[in-house]
Design a protein around this motif. Structure first.
Motif, PDB file in Angstrom:
ATOM      1  N   PHE A   1       0.824  -1.203   0.000  1.00  0.00           N
ATOM      2  CA  PHE A   1       0.000   0.000   0.000  1.00  0.00           C
ATOM      3  C   PHE A   1       0.862   1.259   0.000  1.00  0.00           C
ATOM      4  O   PHE A   1       0.620   2.216  -0.734  1.00  0.00           O
ATOM      5  N   THR A   2       1.902   1.230   0.819  1.00  0.00           N
ATOM      6  CA  THR A   2       2.768   2.406   0.925  1.00  0.00           C
ATOM      7  C   THR A   2       3.526   2.640  -0.381  1.00  0.00           C
ATOM      8  O   THR A   2       3.666   3.784  -0.840  1.00  0.00           O
ATOM      9  N   GLU A   3       4.002   1.574  -0.958  1.00  0.00           N
ATOM     10  CA  GLU A   3       4.659   1.688  -2.266  1.00  0.00           C
ATOM     11  C   GLU A   3       3.729   2.382  -3.261  1.00  0.00           C
ATOM     12  O   GLU A   3       4.119   3.310  -3.965  1.00  0.00           O
ATOM     13  N   LYS A   4       2.528   1.897  -3.315  1.00  0.00           N
ATOM     14  CA  LYS A   4       1.571   2.452  -4.293  1.00  0.00           C
ATOM     15  C   LYS A   4       1.265   3.901  -3.981  1.00  0.00           C
ATOM     16  O   LYS A   4       1.254   4.763  -4.851  1.00  0.00           O
ATOM     17  N   LYS A   5       1.018   4.144  -2.715  1.00  0.00           N
ATOM     18  CA  LYS A   5       0.652   5.497  -2.305  1.00  0.00           C
ATOM     19  C   LYS A   5       1.774   6.486  -2.643  1.00  0.00           C
ATOM     20  O   LYS A   5       1.511   7.609  -3.072  1.00  0.00           O
ATOM     21  N   GLN A   6       2.976   6.053  -2.475  1.00  0.00           N
ATOM     22  CA  GLN A   6       4.123   6.923  -2.732  1.00  0.00           C
ATOM     23  C   GLN A   6       4.556   6.899  -4.199  1.00  0.00           C
ATOM     24  O   GLN A   6       5.358   7.744  -4.617  1.00  0.00           O
ATOM     25  N   GLY A   7       4.089   5.900  -4.913  1.00  0.00           N
ATOM     26  CA  GLY A   7       4.500   5.792  -6.312  1.00  0.00           C
ATOM     27  C   GLY A   7       5.952   5.386  -6.475  1.00  0.00           C
ATOM     28  O   GLY A   7       6.666   5.902  -7.347  1.00  0.00           O
ATOM     29  N   VAL A   8       6.381   4.470  -5.651  1.00  0.00           N
ATOM     30  CA  VAL A   8       7.763   4.013  -5.713  1.00  0.00           C
ATOM     31  C   VAL A   8       7.769   2.488  -5.651  1.00  0.00           C
ATOM     32  O   VAL A   8       6.862   1.881  -5.095  1.00  0.00           O
ATOM     33  N   LYS A   9       8.766   1.878  -6.269  1.00  0.00           N
ATOM     34  CA  LYS A   9       8.857   0.421  -6.244  1.00  0.00           C
ATOM     35  C   LYS A   9      10.179   0.009  -5.613  1.00  0.00           C
ATOM     36  O   LYS A   9      11.246   0.454  -6.056  1.00  0.00           O
ATOM     37  N   VAL A  10      10.115  -0.807  -4.623  1.00  0.00           N
ATOM     38  CA  VAL A  10      11.334  -1.338  -4.028  1.00  0.00           C
ATOM     39  C   VAL A  10      11.933  -2.360  -4.990  1.00  0.00           C
ATOM     40  O   VAL A  10      11.222  -3.201  -5.537  1.00  0.00           O
ATOM     41  N   LYS A  11      13.245  -2.243  -5.194  1.00  0.00           N
ATOM     42  CA  LYS A  11      13.904  -3.093  -6.179  1.00  0.00           C
ATOM     43  C   LYS A  11      15.084  -3.849  -5.579  1.00  0.00           C
ATOM     44  O   LYS A  11      15.561  -3.529  -4.496  1.00  0.00           O
ATOM     45  N   ARG A  12      15.545  -4.791  -6.338  1.00  0.00           N
ATOM     46  CA  ARG A  12      16.714  -5.580  -5.955  1.00  0.00           C
ATOM     47  C   ARG A  12      17.897  -4.669  -5.605  1.00  0.00           C
ATOM     48  O   ARG A  12      18.214  -3.734  -6.345  1.00  0.00           O
ATOM     49  N   GLY A  13      18.521  -4.941  -4.488  1.00  0.00           N
ATOM     50  CA  GLY A  13      19.705  -4.181  -4.104  1.00  0.00           C
ATOM     51  C   GLY A  13      19.412  -2.862  -3.400  1.00  0.00           C
ATOM     52  O   GLY A  13      20.341  -2.101  -3.095  1.00  0.00           O
ATOM     53  N   ASP A  14      18.159  -2.586  -3.136  1.00  0.00           N
ATOM     54  CA  ASP A  14      17.819  -1.340  -2.439  1.00  0.00           C
ATOM     55  C   ASP A  14      18.147  -1.402  -0.946  1.00  0.00           C
ATOM     56  O   ASP A  14      18.083  -2.472  -0.324  1.00  0.00           O
ATOM     57  N   TYR A  15      18.438  -0.246  -0.403  1.00  0.00           N
ATOM     58  CA  TYR A  15      18.467  -0.060   1.053  1.00  0.00           C
ATOM     59  C   TYR A  15      17.092   0.480   1.411  1.00  0.00           C
ATOM     60  O   TYR A  15      16.738   1.605   1.060  1.00  0.00           O
ATOM     61  N   LEU A  16      16.315  -0.340   2.086  1.00  0.00           N
ATOM     62  CA  LEU A  16      14.923   0.020   2.371  1.00  0.00           C
ATOM     63  C   LEU A  16      14.798   0.610   3.768  1.00  0.00           C
ATOM     64  O   LEU A  16      15.179  -0.022   4.755  1.00  0.00           O
ATOM     65  N   LEU A  17      14.240   1.801   3.839  1.00  0.00           N
ATOM     66  CA  LEU A  17      14.035   2.487   5.112  1.00  0.00           C
ATOM     67  C   LEU A  17      12.539   2.549   5.386  1.00  0.00           C
ATOM     68  O   LEU A  17      11.788   3.105   4.578  1.00  0.00           O
ATOM     69  N   VAL A  18      12.116   1.991   6.494  1.00  0.00           N
ATOM     70  CA  VAL A  18      10.697   1.981   6.839  1.00  0.00           C
ATOM     71  C   VAL A  18      10.481   2.879   8.045  1.00  0.00           C
ATOM     72  O   VAL A  18      11.084   2.681   9.095  1.00  0.00           O
ATOM     73  N   ARG A  19       9.605   3.842   7.860  1.00  0.00           N
ATOM     74  CA  ARG A  19       9.381   4.812   8.942  1.00  0.00           C
ATOM     75  C   ARG A  19       8.096   4.525   9.714  1.00  0.00           C
ATOM     76  O   ARG A  19       7.033   4.381   9.124  1.00  0.00           O
ATOM     77  N   THR A  20       8.261   4.474  11.042  1.00  0.00           N
ATOM     78  CA  THR A  20       7.099   4.340  11.929  1.00  0.00           C
ATOM     79  C   THR A  20       6.855   5.629  12.709  1.00  0.00           C
ATOM     80  O   THR A  20       5.796   5.794  13.298  1.00  0.00           O
ATOM     81  N   GLY A  21       7.849   6.476  12.747  1.00  0.00           N
ATOM     82  CA  GLY A  21       7.744   7.697  13.557  1.00  0.00           C
ATOM     83  C   GLY A  21       8.119   7.511  15.024  1.00  0.00           C
ATOM     84  O   GLY A  21       7.974   8.431  15.833  1.00  0.00           O
ATOM     85  N   HIS A  22       8.632   6.328  15.360  1.00  0.00           N
ATOM     86  CA  HIS A  22       8.879   6.037  16.776  1.00  0.00           C
ATOM     87  C   HIS A  22       9.929   6.958  17.402  1.00  0.00           C
ATOM     88  O   HIS A  22       9.757   7.447  18.520  1.00  0.00           O
ATOM     89  N   VAL A  23      11.029   7.174  16.699  1.00  0.00           N
ATOM     90  CA  VAL A  23      12.048   8.085  17.233  1.00  0.00           C
ATOM     91  C   VAL A  23      11.468   9.479  17.445  1.00  0.00           C
ATOM     92  O   VAL A  23      11.663  10.118  18.488  1.00  0.00           O
ATOM     93  N   GLU A  24      10.689   9.926  16.452  1.00  0.00           N
ATOM     94  CA  GLU A  24      10.104  11.270  16.583  1.00  0.00           C
ATOM     95  C   GLU A  24       9.123  11.369  17.757  1.00  0.00           C
ATOM     96  O   GLU A  24       9.023  12.400  18.424  1.00  0.00           O
ATOM     97  N   ARG A  25       8.403  10.259  18.005  1.00  0.00           N
ATOM     98  CA  ARG A  25       7.484  10.244  19.142  1.00  0.00           C
ATOM     99  C   ARG A  25       8.254  10.467  20.446  1.00  0.00           C
ATOM    100  O   ARG A  25       7.858  11.270  21.298  1.00  0.00           O
ATOM    101  N   CYS A  26       9.381   9.774  20.570  1.00  0.00           N
ATOM    102  CA  CYS A  26      10.195   9.920  21.787  1.00  0.00           C
ATOM    103  C   CYS A  26      10.790  11.322  21.895  1.00  0.00           C
ATOM    104  O   CYS A  26      10.826  11.912  22.977  1.00  0.00           O
ATOM    105  N   LEU A  27      11.263  11.833  20.781  1.00  0.00           N
ATOM    106  CA  LEU A  27      11.840  13.175  20.811  1.00  0.00           C
ATOM    107  C   LEU A  27      10.772  14.199  21.185  1.00  0.00           C
ATOM    108  O   LEU A  27      11.022  15.120  21.965  1.00  0.00           O
ATOM    109  N   ALA A  28       9.565  14.023  20.659  1.00  0.00           N
ATOM    110  CA  ALA A  28       8.477  14.953  20.963  1.00  0.00           C
ATOM    111  C   ALA A  28       8.093  14.878  22.433  1.00  0.00           C
ATOM    112  O   ALA A  28       7.814  15.901  23.075  1.00  0.00           O
ATOM    113  N   LYS A  29       8.106  13.665  22.975  1.00  0.00           N
ATOM    114  CA  LYS A  29       7.746  13.480  24.392  1.00  0.00           C
ATOM    115  C   LYS A  29       8.929  13.749  25.314  1.00  0.00           C
ATOM    116  O   LYS A  29       8.808  13.657  26.519  1.00  0.00           O
ATOM    117  N   LYS A  30      10.078  14.019  24.719  1.00  0.00           N
ATOM    118  CA  LYS A  30      11.310  14.221  25.491  1.00  0.00           C
ATOM    119  C   LYS A  30      11.558  13.072  26.469  1.00  0.00           C
ATOM    120  O   LYS A  30      11.983  13.281  27.613  1.00  0.00           O
TER     121      LYS A  30
END
Lengths: 334, 334, 334, 334
Positions: free
Chosen positions: B199-228
């Motif tokens: 779904f995310t691939e489609k929504k973003q219009g990007v295709k993960v391909k062979r040899g890619d470095y895939l970064l998946v964002r959940t926002g978890h680090v930002e949640r902690c930074l926001a909550k200090k």
């Protein structure tokens, strides 16, 4: 082709005539304090433009990645013999916190996963490294006129290496001085003068430009690897940049300067009035980022083979808050 | 546009049905042992071709460099509250060996240079980090069938992080799952399923391909930074990849997978029979390089702004001989 | 006065006849497993009675305190040349966390107090030290039959040095073998046999008794200090106890044995089938507490002067939980 | 029996009237600079005579040894909540260099011995500890008028803890203030005044004398152990000595003062003009050796039982060259 430039070797006393007056004049002449605002903490790294980065990326044509870093381990350059007083640096100490032998012994299974962990203890200047702008001071000041007392036991409040975390990307240029002069490696005391830099540029057919990351090869790391001994490397006599190259680098407006030696500049130094006089100016006065103990051997061979001495250079420092240096695994990508 | 996929949250017991039998089946199904020769020590990093790197470099169009790393200091994610038993990790300890205050006090002048130095003590898994292939074991073996006893108190003889020193360069792709699902950050227990990745691939219009470095964002680090507060981050409940994504990643043939969480996979885990079941397969069976505790906040905003979720990714590990992990300052270059 | 005993020097191959069979026989003959209960974690330290301590205190007649410890610093015995493979030990690394130069620079005054702090990084076996009972294993077991897998990367669950925290007090006896034999220091390979221990007792007019802390002097530390070099000390050839002394010590029922060498026993060892065969038995089979790298020079002179080779010995280990050794500042009080 | 003395609690503002003028007056009044020669580096430890040591040894009547130290591990007093700014201290980090699991896995057998080793990383002030005389400065000076700039990043050139290596032996006296006042432990802010010290002496029937090691018990460590939490201990409010006790200690001529608190003196302090005003005088002006974070619980019970508050005290610092503090395993021997 230009004629070979004159050779200057500081093991000969006549080449050690630099004085404190010269150093002070250079400090004044080459100062970048205030050039990028009074709050600037990254100095010449400001010289890298977005356009530089775009163009540098275009240099990637073969998809080849070369590391310019030594491995971090007990075989590094620290702990060998040196005539220079110790600076408290030692090779990295790597300790395991959990091991495969723990796993094999069954003692990890209570966690329902067999995992290992480790830890490192290392001086940030013990191997392939970036110097931070707080690493060298001029009188009571660091780069941009910050008070040297901002570098306390709690770390560097100003100019910490973490400020560079989105820098260290751009066009890398190798000036392979040893190669240009037909040497496997340069001898100790060999001063790389402006004339030699010019000669090497011409010989290689490359021009150093504003915002470049300039890598100068002496072959010193390779000499030690070939001899299987780091004796004399850290703090000993070495080939390296002459004091006058400060002006050359300033005029060229390089972003950073890197060598394969312990301390960039020629040793014995060109003076006995100061230790590492080039450093006195480069880091605190110019705000020049300096890389040391890079291994330029593989890159040298590769550039000689494809005749291309420029490449995408990516060498991110670890953003250790308040650090005055950082280990780095620098990459040349062609 | 695809319909939003079903939500699976492991804080609900019905989503925790995975068994050891499933894990064992995956181990067999997804094994890459021997795929790149019996001596291979880098696993899926082999999937990155020179052509991949050349093409990735072409993605640099604006000359913008973004660091995906947290600074290394006492404000890092270790030492906070956690319901998970301690693993002996702590935030980096940075000590000065010489300071600007020493300089100011005149005690360095006998060296004829005013220089500072520093040292770090840090678990290699304490912050933004690469896991090495020796970090997780399956039974008595590590990746490629190496005996787990090769990871001793003296370090990893096989699969040490130094083997990757000329890797970690290629096309990076961000799958901004939180953003695609209209969330600032995903809740704990939120399982990122294959359907969600699609779904995310489609929504973003990007295709993960062979040899890619895939970064998946959940926002978890930002949640902690926001909550200090990092409470609960390390080893606590978290959003993350579902176990089934192992097949997805295997099919896509990614070179590496990165998240902004402590441990990539969803927590509570999908089973109580194993801890971090996804890890059991990813690292030792697939030889998949894993990055954790990356900060994907700035990159998320940038990609949303320019609608480009691909970039040149350069994230060199420190070549610490025999290490099972490495701190890293990962760069996304656009 | 007894005749001087025969000399046995293991640099001569005829004195290296010990076999694994001998070692195994000693393991059986000298085992203290179970002697103080199946849960005991301190071994021969149990031999010190309250009465022993009371009597030892009576030996304090001049109010003189002598330290038997080397200072912990960069001038310690690690890092010198050795033909023995490295064990990862290094001299202590002492770092300051706040300094007087910080104070002078005014940067501490916000705290309204000018204080300094420091930190140490040290292998617990790097200098004057107690070995813990988890330090040497026999097959898959440690002292008292505990499984060797209780000593994991998380430390020693059994026999940790912290168990000795209220021990290491009693009657100390110096057997000054070098002195008794009329030597400044004994040569490498010199084996201290039972006959030599008996001879030294007689010559000094002292009797080793149950519960004693026995200190045996070879002069090895003093030799290195005199030569201003630790080359060969750590793991190299050395004078030391013969294997047969295990029986002597077992019969005498000493609480602990201490020497001024790196590893107590004679080197070259009396066999090539095992490394440090005396250790194989002393620590894991007998539960004998062992002290190494003590400096017995001042004590030697003092005992020679007052003819009293017994004293109150107080040498508390640091109670580091789960440690297999401890630095110590051992005191002889007369 | 004396009447109970008046109570002074600094959580009440009226008990916080101390001024910088008072501190300066005390500095002048109580200075021991020059008292033992201009080169002296051990201060009040000079007060212990050989006769004191002989007499102290006579106090050993039951052969009982009590450790007054906390174990060094992750359960120590650092890292808990505190309202005081962090000082960079942390609980000891204990790492294994070789393990029993390595042994079990067979990976050590190439050495022909199965041995384990370990390493510690610890702030010297993180647990039970002696402060060195370089630990606190008065203006630009340390004890005996030494320039504070002698304490650099390279350590303390003057007053290093190694100077005490043959000290820390003598008569120990416990003043169990909490017990004398009928409390399990004293509350935070409770100031131990001279009157209370006198009262406790009388109640216990003991007299503090020249050259004594004086241990004052508040019960603070026991309070934390009972609550299973160190929150507030390090740098928080605490019972402790009143500023006026400096005169009492000076008159009594004690060799050292020890408490079971983080910082000896009452907190909140008796002033807001200085932090730890008692320390300003005790260490740099008087040269008084100070012990902190001692565990006096077992000793308290023992003294209450046998009515003897004096004992042989042996608490040798580790002779770490240039250190401003030392961990210690202090022993009370009765």
């Amino acid at each position: 082709m230009a004629a070979k430039p004159a050779i200057k070797n500081t093991t000969d006393a006549k080449h050690r005539k630099l004085t404190m007056k010269d150093i002070r004049a250079a400090a004044k002449r080459l100062s970048n304090w205030g050039r990028w605002g009074k709050n600037d903490e990254i100095g010449t790294l400001n010289l890298v433009s977005a356009q530089n980065i775009i163009e540098a990326a275009q240099l990637v044509r073969r998809g080849k990645v070369m590391s310019l870093g030594l491995n971090y381990d007990q075989y590094g350059p620290q702990g060998a013999k040196s005539k220079y007083p110790s600076l408290g640096r030692f090779n990295p100490i790597h300790c395991m916190l959990r091991t495969g032998t723990d796993a094999y012994s069954g003692v990890l299974d209570k966690r329902k996963i067999r995992g290992t962990d480790d830890l490192i203890i290392m001086p940030l200047q013990c191997g392939t490294q970036w110097d931070g702008l707080g690493h060298i001071l001029y009188g009571d000041h660091m780069y941009n006129g910050f008070d040297c007392r901002t570098v306390t036991s709690a770390g560097a409040e100003k100019g910490g290496i973490e400020n560079t975390k989105e820098k260290m990307v751009g066009r890398g240029v190798l000036l392979d001085v040893a190669k240009a002069l037909g040497k496997r490696w340069l001898p100790d005391g060999f001063a790389i003068t402006n004339a030699i830099l010019d000669f090497t540029e011409k010989k290689q057919g490359v021009k150093v430009k504003r915002g470049d990351y300039l890598l100068v090869r002496t072959g010193h790391v390779e000499r030690c690897l070939a001899k299987k001994s780091w004796d004399g490397y850290s703090g000993g006599d070495a080939p390296g940049l002459a004091f006058e190259t400060l002006d050359w680098l300033h005029t060229k407006e390089v972003a950073a300067i890197v060598t394969d030696t312990w301390g960039v500049e020629v040793r014995p130094n060109e003076t006995s009035e100061a230790n590492q006089p080039w450093h006195w100016i480069a880091i605190p006065m110019m705000g020049l980022t300096v890389g040391e103990i890079f291994n330029l051997g593989e890159l040298s061979k590769d550039c000689a083979a494809d005749k291309r001495y420029e490449f995408l250079f990516v060498a991110p420092a670890l953003p250790i808050t308040g650090a005055v240096g950082s280990p780095v695994n620098p990459l040349a990508i062609k």
